[in-house]
Write a protein that holds these residues in place. Sequence first.
Motif, PDB file in Angstrom:
ATOM      1  N   MET A   1      -1.484  -1.352  10.232  1.00 46.87           N
ATOM      2  CA  MET A   1      -0.943  -0.561   9.106  1.00 46.87           C
ATOM      3  C   MET A   1      -2.047   0.697   9.035  1.00 46.87           C
ATOM      4  N   LYS A   2      -1.165   1.640   8.671  1.00 49.13           N
ATOM      5  CA  LYS A   2      -2.084   3.036   8.531  1.00 49.13           C
ATOM      6  C   LYS A   2      -1.895   3.272   6.883  1.00 49.13           C
ATOM      7  N   GLU A   3      -3.109   4.213   6.566  1.00 47.74           N
ATOM      8  CA  GLU A   3      -3.108   4.603   5.417  1.00 47.74           C
ATOM      9  C   GLU A   3      -3.866   5.972   5.432  1.00 47.74           C
ATOM     10  N   CYS A   4      -3.496   6.540   3.972  1.00 52.79           N
ATOM     11  CA  CYS A   4      -3.971   7.845   3.701  1.00 52.79           C
ATOM     12  C   CYS A   4      -4.405   7.867   2.179  1.00 52.79           C
ATOM     13  N   ILE A   5      -5.515   8.789   1.701  1.00 54.05           N
ATOM     14  CA  ILE A   5      -5.510   8.807   0.273  1.00 54.05           C
ATOM     15  C   ILE A   5      -5.204  10.409  -0.023  1.00 54.05           C
ATOM     16  N   GLY A   6      -4.994  10.627  -1.173  1.00 53.25           N
ATOM     17  CA  GLY A   6      -4.527  12.058  -1.745  1.00 53.25           C
ATOM     18  C   GLY A   6      -4.267  11.809  -3.286  1.00 53.25           C
ATOM     19  N   ILE A   7      -3.806  12.955  -3.712  1.00 53.88           N
ATOM     20  CA  ILE A   7      -3.573  13.281  -5.182  1.00 53.88           C
ATOM     21  C   ILE A   7      -1.809  13.025  -5.151  1.00 53.88           C
ATOM     22  N   HIS A   8      -1.373  12.127  -5.770  1.00 54.09           N
ATOM     23  CA  HIS A   8       0.084  12.162  -5.940  1.00 54.09           C
ATOM     24  C   HIS A   8       0.631  13.454  -6.741  1.00 54.09           C
ATOM     25  N   TYR A   9       1.582  14.030  -6.115  1.00 49.20           N
ATOM     26  CA  TYR A   9       2.107  15.376  -6.411  1.00 49.20           C
ATOM     27  C   TYR A   9       2.807  15.476  -7.930  1.00 49.20           C
ATOM     28  N   ARG A  10       3.163  14.122  -8.124  1.00 51.21           N
ATOM     29  CA  ARG A  10       3.945  14.168  -9.887  1.00 51.21           C
ATOM     30  C   ARG A  10       2.774  13.851 -10.804  1.00 51.21           C
ATOM     31  N   THR A  11       1.884  12.716 -10.407  1.00 51.02           N
ATOM     32  CA  THR A  11       1.195  12.176 -11.524  1.00 51.02           C
ATOM     33  C   THR A  11      -0.250  12.942 -11.684  1.00 51.02           C
ATOM     34  N   GLY A  12      -0.809  13.507 -10.508  1.00 49.30           N
ATOM     35  CA  GLY A  12      -1.945  14.127 -10.451  1.00 49.30           C
ATOM     36  C   GLY A  12      -2.957  13.001 -10.458  1.00 49.30           C
ATOM     37  N   ARG A  13      -2.670  11.759  -9.939  1.00 48.34           N
ATOM     38  CA  ARG A  13      -3.862  10.726 -10.089  1.00 48.34           C
ATOM     39  C   ARG A  13      -3.879  10.523  -8.512  1.00 48.34           C
ATOM     40  N   PRO A  14      -5.218  10.204  -8.021  1.00 47.40           N
ATOM     41  CA  PRO A  14      -5.590   9.753  -6.647  1.00 47.40           C
ATOM     42  C   PRO A  14      -4.535   8.457  -6.355  1.00 47.40           C
ATOM     43  N   ILE A  15      -4.232   8.475  -5.082  1.00 45.37           N
ATOM     44  CA  ILE A  15      -3.451   7.273  -4.652  1.00 45.37           C
ATOM     45  C   ILE A  15      -3.756   6.859  -3.210  1.00 45.37           C
ATOM     46  N   LEU A  17      -1.820   5.687   0.081  1.00 45.15           N
ATOM     47  CA  LEU A  17      -0.468   5.203   0.654  1.00 45.15           C
ATOM     48  C   LEU A  17      -0.978   4.492   1.863  1.00 45.15           C
ATOM     49  N   LYS A  18      -0.040   3.342   2.121  1.00 47.48           N
ATOM     50  CA  LYS A  18      -0.225   2.603   3.178  1.00 47.48           C
ATOM     51  C   LYS A  18       1.222   2.609   3.630  1.00 47.48           C
ATOM     52  N   TRP A  19       1.389   2.752   5.072  1.00 43.25           N
ATOM     53  CA  TRP A  19       2.802   2.616   5.783  1.00 43.25           C
ATOM     54  C   TRP A  19       2.488   1.736   7.186  1.00 43.25           C
ATOM     55  N   HIS A  20       3.714   1.121   7.520  1.00 41.73           N
ATOM     56  CA  HIS A  20       3.952   0.473   8.667  1.00 41.73           C
ATOM     57  C   HIS A  20       5.440   0.465   9.097  1.00 41.73           C
ATOM     58  N   ARG A  21       5.497   0.727  10.497  1.00 41.65           N
ATOM     59  CA  ARG A  21       6.647   0.649  11.151  1.00 41.65           C
ATOM     60  C   ARG A  21       7.547   1.729  10.662  1.00 41.65           C
ATOM     61  N   GLY A  22       7.117   2.859  10.047  1.00 36.07           N
ATOM     62  CA  GLY A  22       7.819   3.912   9.763  1.00 36.07           C
ATOM     63  C   GLY A  22       8.296   3.642   8.139  1.00 36.07           C
ATOM     64  N   ASN A  23       7.935   2.742   7.469  1.00 38.25           N
ATOM     65  CA  ASN A  23       8.092   2.740   6.161  1.00 38.25           C
ATOM     66  C   ASN A  23       6.556   2.436   5.261  1.00 38.25           C
ATOM     67  N   ILE A  24       6.953   2.919   3.592  1.00 30.72           N
ATOM     68  CA  ILE A  24       5.938   2.938   3.051  1.00 30.72           C
ATOM     69  C   ILE A  24       5.783   1.398   2.680  1.00 30.72           C
ATOM     70  N   GLU A  25       4.475   1.060   2.651  1.00 31.86           N
ATOM     71  CA  GLU A  25       4.239  -0.693   2.528  1.00 31.86           C
ATOM     72  C   GLU A  25       3.621  -0.702   1.153  1.00 31.86           C
ATOM     73  N   GLU A  26       2.916   0.224   0.593  1.00 24.13           N
ATOM     74  CA  GLU A  26       2.100   0.144  -0.542  1.00 24.13           C
ATOM     75  C   GLU A  26       1.503   1.225  -0.927  1.00 24.13           C
ATOM     76  N   ILE A  27       1.636   1.513  -2.364  1.00 22.80           N
ATOM     77  CA  ILE A  27       0.769   2.460  -3.090  1.00 22.80           C
ATOM     78  C   ILE A  27       0.051   2.223  -4.008  1.00 22.80           C
ATOM     79  N   GLN A  28      -1.274   2.240  -3.831  1.00 21.16           N
ATOM     80  CA  GLN A  28      -2.180   1.958  -4.858  1.00 21.16           C
ATOM     81  C   GLN A  28      -2.840   2.999  -5.629  1.00 21.16           C
ATOM     82  N   GLU A  29      -2.969   3.016  -6.998  1.00 21.54           N
ATOM     83  CA  GLU A  29      -3.533   4.247  -7.646  1.00 21.54           C
ATOM     84  C   GLU A  29      -4.895   3.845  -7.726  1.00 21.54           C
ATOM     85  N   LEU A  30      -5.763   5.065  -7.556  1.00 23.71           N
ATOM     86  CA  LEU A  30      -7.048   4.856  -7.569  1.00 23.71           C
ATOM     87  C   LEU A  30      -8.074   5.339  -8.658  1.00 23.71           C
ATOM     88  N   SER A  31      -9.037   5.084  -8.793  1.00 21.87           N
ATOM     89  CA  SER A  31      -9.994   5.534  -9.942  1.00 21.87           C
ATOM     90  C   SER A  31     -10.116   6.944  -9.877  1.00 21.87           C
TER      91      SER A  31
END
Length: 391
Positions: A1-15, A17-31
């Motif tokens: 599984m791959k992942e990256c972090i960044g600011i969600h374009y809509r909420t402005g909160r850090p997240i 994002l994890k993905w595997h086999r071409g699909n998003i698997e999980e989105i975690q909101e961070l502090s």
Amino acid sequence: MKECIGIHYRTGRPIRLKWHRGNIEEIQELSDGIGDDLPYLAPGLVDLQVNGYGGYDLNAWPMEEEHVRHVTRGLWKEGVTSYFPTIITNSNEAIERAVGVISAVCDKEKGMDRCIAGIHLEGPFISPEEGPRGAHHREYVKGPDWSLFQRWQEAAGGRIKVVTLSPEWPGAGEFIQRCAAQGVIVSIGHTAATPEQIREAVNAGASMSTHLGNGAHLLLPRHPNYLWEQLAQEDLWSCMIADGFHLPESVLKVILRVKGEKALLVSDSVSFCGMEPGEYTTHIGGKVVLTPEGKLHLAENPNLLAGSAQTLKWGVEHLKNTGWCPLSEAWEMASTRPSRAANLPGREGLAEGAPADFLLFQRKKSALHLLKTYKHGDCVYHARNVKGDGS
């Protein structure tokens, strides 16, 4: 599984994002406060109308398979993860060859097939009148012909997903019904139809307006007319070219306010999109000028546009910079809304289970600087010498 972090374009909160086999698997909101230099994360851009890019014209013959590949790769650099190559009015044989070339590329390469969401056939079933016809060749304009369309659809391997037509022709309603029954979007455009004909087209299944406000008469009755009627039809998605040149700001603002969630962006880009400012010669022999400000006009008359030379990202920036809507809404006009209009898998945007088609970008004053483009979980574009890209 791959992942990256960044600011969600809509909420402005850090997240994260994890993905595997071409699909998003999980989105975690961070502090908050984990990094001030994090890039923004946003869904990939979706363009329903692309005629060319980077010197490659999808309507100039002979068109080769490599032209389609060049356009697709060029759009990755602009954040476009799905698009509709657009074939305009031409001879029956030329249209058949063009859609056949696009289909052949998709058949051979899975990466291209994933990015080419369908073919947009813009004409030849449009108005023959000056003004609404635009730059389309009069000699090839004709009324809707189902057997001819089926011939093109067969050559395209069933990939024609959008048809722009004018419902002013006899038999247009039946043609629209047949398209809708096969899942082909019918978009009203290049039209001189009466309000009654517009309403009949919507009742038959038409669901979109092609670059509303362009491809029209210079003078119209104040009311009723085909522009007012399309604005009033709540079931029609309204496509806009928001490059700052094709529509006055007042018209853009009206479409935004009236259509709401049904307003979306297209580029309608031509082959000079992505090229340096300067004077160029078109394949039909005319000279055009691409100005430093991004306007493409005829060399002999700066007041006459020669097409759109800007991508969706430019349109997003333009709407954001006018202050008429926040970045998140402008972005969705160029990503999730066109996906919903075309019923694409990415219509949910950044969501668990959705395709991993997303971008990382930075905001610098009035501009958006793209860092990475991901398609089906694969990085298809990475800006050079970039740090802090979040992955």
